[in-house]
Design an enzyme around this catalytic site. Sequence first.
Site, PDB file in Angstrom:
ATOM      1  N   GLY A   1      28.093  22.933  19.599  1.00  0.00           N
ATOM      2  CA  GLY A   1      29.252  23.681  19.128  1.00  0.00           C
ATOM      3  C   GLY A   1      29.001  25.166  18.945  1.00  0.00           C
ATOM      4  O   GLY A   1      29.945  25.936  18.815  1.00  0.00           O
TER       5      GLY A   1
ATOM      6  N   CYS B   1      54.826   7.280  32.848  1.00  0.00           N
ATOM      7  CA  CYS B   1      54.745   8.001  34.113  1.00  0.00           C
ATOM      8  C   CYS B   1      55.777   7.433  35.079  1.00  0.00           C
ATOM      9  O   CYS B   1      55.867   6.215  35.254  1.00  0.00           O
ATOM     10  CB  CYS B   1      53.339   7.877  34.700  1.00  0.00           C
TER      11      CYS B   1
ATOM     12  N   CYS C   1      53.561   5.921  38.326  1.00  0.00           N
ATOM     13  CA  CYS C   1      52.672   4.757  38.216  1.00  0.00           C
ATOM     14  C   CYS C   1      53.000   3.892  36.999  1.00  0.00           C
ATOM     15  O   CYS C   1      52.406   2.830  36.824  1.00  0.00           O
ATOM     16  CB  CYS C   1      51.209   5.190  38.173  1.00  0.00           C
TER      17      CYS C   1
ATOM     18  N   CYS D   1      51.896  11.587  35.616  1.00  0.00           N
ATOM     19  CA  CYS D   1      50.541  11.761  35.093  1.00  0.00           C
ATOM     20  C   CYS D   1      50.011  13.128  35.511  1.00  0.00           C
ATOM     21  O   CYS D   1      50.142  13.511  36.675  1.00  0.00           O
ATOM     22  CB  CYS D   1      49.590  10.720  35.665  1.00  0.00           C
TER      23      CYS D   1
ATOM     24  N   CYS E   1      46.614   8.520  38.423  1.00  0.00           N
ATOM     25  CA  CYS E   1      47.934   8.063  38.876  1.00  0.00           C
ATOM     26  C   CYS E   1      47.817   7.384  40.245  1.00  0.00           C
ATOM     27  O   CYS E   1      48.377   6.309  40.470  1.00  0.00           O
ATOM     28  CB  CYS E   1      48.885   9.253  38.949  1.00  0.00           C
TER      29      CYS E   1
END
Lengths: 193, 291
Positions: free
Chosen positions: B31, B240, B243, B265, B271
């Site tokens: 980080g 979606c 899909c 997507c 997808c």
Amino acid sequence: MASALTAETLGGGFDDAPIQSARAFRAALDAMARPGRIQVIGGAVPPAPLSVAAGTLLLTLADGTTPVHLAGDADCDALRGWITFHTAAPLVPAEAAVFAVGRWTDLLPLARFATGTPEYPDRAATLIVEMPVLEAKGSVLAGPGIRDRARLTLPDPDAFRANHALFPLGFDAFLTCGSRVAGLPRSTRVEDV
Amino acid sequence: MTEQAYNFAYLDEQTKRMIRRAILKGVAVPGYQVPFASREMPMPYGWGTGGVQVTAACLTPGDRLKVIDQGADDTTNAVSIRSFFSRTAGVAVTEATAEATLIQTRHRIPEHPLTEDQILVYQVPIPEPLRFLEPREPETRKMHSLEEYGLMHVKLYEDIARHGAIATSYDYPVKVEGRYVMDPSPIPKFDNPKLSGCPALQLFGAGREQRIYALPPYTRVDSLDFDDHPFDPSKADHDCDLCGAGDSYLDEVIIDDAGGRMFVCSDTDFCRSRRAAGHAGRLGTPAGEAA
């Protein structure tokens, strides 16, 4: 103390530096990112007493901008010449080192090494510790990079506990043995068994 | 076919060593943003020069590279970076998340779960999460060193006071292992939960801002929130349309001049593989037929 250019000094480097250092870095990165997991690394053939793993790490990471400290046995003519020829890294006392290499007892006292500053904790030394054995057993490790627990032979668990207590300061270590290397960053907690 | 005039993966060895050292320190202090001497790359800043340099430093000849831009494999940025490494490093490329060993991404985490054998490299525009609250670098550096993150919580609180909820929807700040507040790059906050405990190594490169940071595998990453306003990885309230997936991050697409729209997507590989497996959404066509 001018050392003659010998075959030992000139040889033992990478044959194909871009490819070999890329592979070596990935192994080193995996080692540092997954403490306790031992990687095999190679490509360099340094003069005694340096291990293949320690020599490969130095060729991969050290250059003219990274002062190197050779501790104990490692501070010999053959190695000074080899590291200077292959990496151009200045050889310095422990206090100024970006990388330090040697056996654990020769690296002591650890307080000599840079641990970074609160604003730049990255300005800390990386120790390359030559180990007589390196196996995934012994001290119990936890922390970033470790799913549950990992185990690793450590030279001195208390020293690594003290180092972790300094987080985000502290040194980071590679433990090397032959062609094997394990990483031990300052973020790793060494647990009581 | 590697372009012989270039070193492996374009960058010279001295530069790669410098980047590699920065990556290792980033991994050791999860980080924390490690400064590095970012190079000019043959693409403009903002097109992923940081991610490209991290990828160049990590690639090996055996890698299989995937590059996505907002989840898509077929947009300009993704296509050009993929072909760049295919030419300068000779590595194999793929669009399938599961087949890739190294994935460079702009602003998404793939839907398909990542594995221990993968590295995810993020392109980061502004790596400093506190930058828009405090423009001075010496000050933000001091704030990180003192773990002084009150200002960030004030910002989130003002969001709640003004909008009733935390309005930040991407670039949502996180705290790494309880220590450093980190900018996850402009991924949607929908992706934030995937940052935590991820089996893959995650590396972040900011080229213009010259910073590299990292999340080692299985690092704990918490999205900042309040007890009475817990973090909510929001998602469009649709499936979606191609899909039928109900659990993926969606893009909204305008499809006519009469207010018609569809949701698809954002992860094109996810997808496509779902449609190949026979799933179909409201407007989708089954596998094998032209969309």
